[in-house]
Design a protein around this motif. Structure first.
Motif, PDB file in Angstrom:
ATOM      1  N   GLU A  34       0.623  -1.339  -0.277  1.00 40.94           N
ATOM      2  CA  GLU A  34       0.050   0.356  -0.188  1.00 40.94           C
ATOM      3  C   GLU A  34       0.922   1.492   0.094  1.00 40.94           C
ATOM      4  OE1 GLU A  34      -2.411  -0.038   3.260  1.00 40.94           O
ATOM      5  OE2 GLU A  34      -4.155  -2.130   2.383  1.00 40.94           O
ATOM      6  N   SER A  38       0.635   3.864  -2.979  1.00 39.63           N
ATOM      7  CA  SER A  38       0.032   5.327  -2.527  1.00 39.63           C
ATOM      8  C   SER A  38       1.602   5.946  -3.150  1.00 39.63           C
ATOM      9  CB  SER A  38      -0.149   5.596  -0.972  1.00 39.63           C
ATOM     10  OG  SER A  38      -0.809   4.347  -1.017  1.00 39.63           O
ATOM     11  N   GLN A 255      -2.537   6.508   2.339  1.00 42.04           N
ATOM     12  CA  GLN A 255      -2.766   7.709   2.109  1.00 42.04           C
ATOM     13  C   GLN A 255      -2.144   9.299   2.337  1.00 42.04           C
ATOM     14  OE1 GLN A 255      -5.215   5.811   3.733  1.00 42.04           O
ATOM     15  NE2 GLN A 255      -6.526   6.905   4.821  1.00 42.04           N
TER      16      GLN A 255
END
Length: 307
Positions: A34, A38, A255
């Motif tokens: 992730e 990102s 994020q």
């Protein structure tokens, strides 16, 4: 047009300056995927501690898991993977470094985490031990080497120069030690992790700004307090090649990286800088007419101002 955020750190080419520091988030395969997706420029895996290495069979304890994670990350991620190590005994530094190099680390970060409570131990002795550790790892490895320093050296510029002479390719400023707290109901002393705030970056800004001109060929990473593009821009302005993020990722998730990069790009574009490289070191102590803000004059000025 989007700004070019590419940078060079420890001889590695990064797409951008946002590096995820050693955290629980870099210790899990799913979150590593992730973080890379990102937009992280690189990741630093959790430190491999001497205590883990010496606890038994390296393939049965946490050391084996750590090395396996590093091998997996090198195969699955398309960004640089930096190994981190923390030791105290001379022989352990080399053994741990070799484990990480063999696993495929793109670079190594030595975490010089030392708390000296013995009143008979001098600061000079501690510094010599740290320099010996740097030299020991440099001798047995040929990949880039960064040193994560604490802010507690009485003469930081001198020690930073010695660290580079001992073999460091880069300096990470600064290591943030977790301090104990007290439970007032039970009167127990306990350890707890606390997250940084943006104001924590100021110490790193001061010293990177000072050291950039003194060590022009050295890579610099600013760590602690990087929560937005504002902190990335400030770090670059004083001369940092990358900014480490930890608390931002732990509190907002992967994020946060995309948000930080978007804010960095927006500032550069709004101020007509097509590349991040154009602002690097623009306000370091060696680049401004009056560098007094980096030194004692700043303290005097603040005390005389109206609060």
């Amino acid at each position: 047009m989007r700004a070019d955020l590419s940078t060079r750190y420890l001889g590695l080419e990064l797409a951008n300056p946002v590096v995820v520091s050693s955290t629980p988030a870099t210790g899990r395969r799913e979150s590593l995927r992730e973080l890379a997706a990102s937009g992280a420029g690189a990741v630093v895996l959790p430190s491999l501690f001497e205590e883990e290495f010496l606890s038994g069979d390296a393939h049965l304890d946490g050391t084996g898991d750590h090395v396996a994670l590093l091998r997996w990350a090198k195969q699955e991620l398309d960004i640089p993977v930096i190994g981190s190590l923390n030791a105290t005994k001379p022989g352990s530094w080399q053994r741990i470094a070799n484990e990480l190099v063999d696993a495929g680390a793109d670079a190594l970060e030595l975490n010089l985490y030392t708390l000296t409570a013995n009143p008979l131990t001098t600061s000079a002795e501690i510094e010599l031990e740290h320099l010996a550790a740097i030299e020991a790892v440099r001798i047995v490895t040929d990949i880039p080497l960064a040193i994560k320093l604490s802010p507690y050296y009485s003469a930081i510029s001198h020690f930073a120069n010695q660290a580079v002479d001992a073999g460091a390719d880069g300096l990470v400023l600064f290591n943030r030690f977790y301090a104990p707290d007290i439970n007032l109901d039970t009167l127990e002393v306990f350890a707890d992790a606390d997250y940084s705030t943006a104001s924590a970056q100021r110490l790193a800004l001061r010293w990177i700004g000072i050291l950039r001109g003194q060590l022009p060929g050295t890579s610099f990473a600013a760590t602690s307090g990087v929560h937005s593009g504002t902190e990335v821009i400030k770090a670059a302005l004083v001369g940092a090649d990358v900014s480490y993020v930890a608390s931002a990722v732990m509190t907002r998730g992967p994020q946060a990286i995309g948000q930080i990069l978007a804010e960095t790009d927006a500032w550069l574009s709004a101020n007509d800088y097509p590349t991040l490289a154009e602002i690097r070191g623009k306000v370091s102590a060696a680049s401004v007419k009056d560098a007094s803000a980096y030194e004692r004059a700043q303290y005097i000025s603040v005390l005389k101002s109206a609060w």
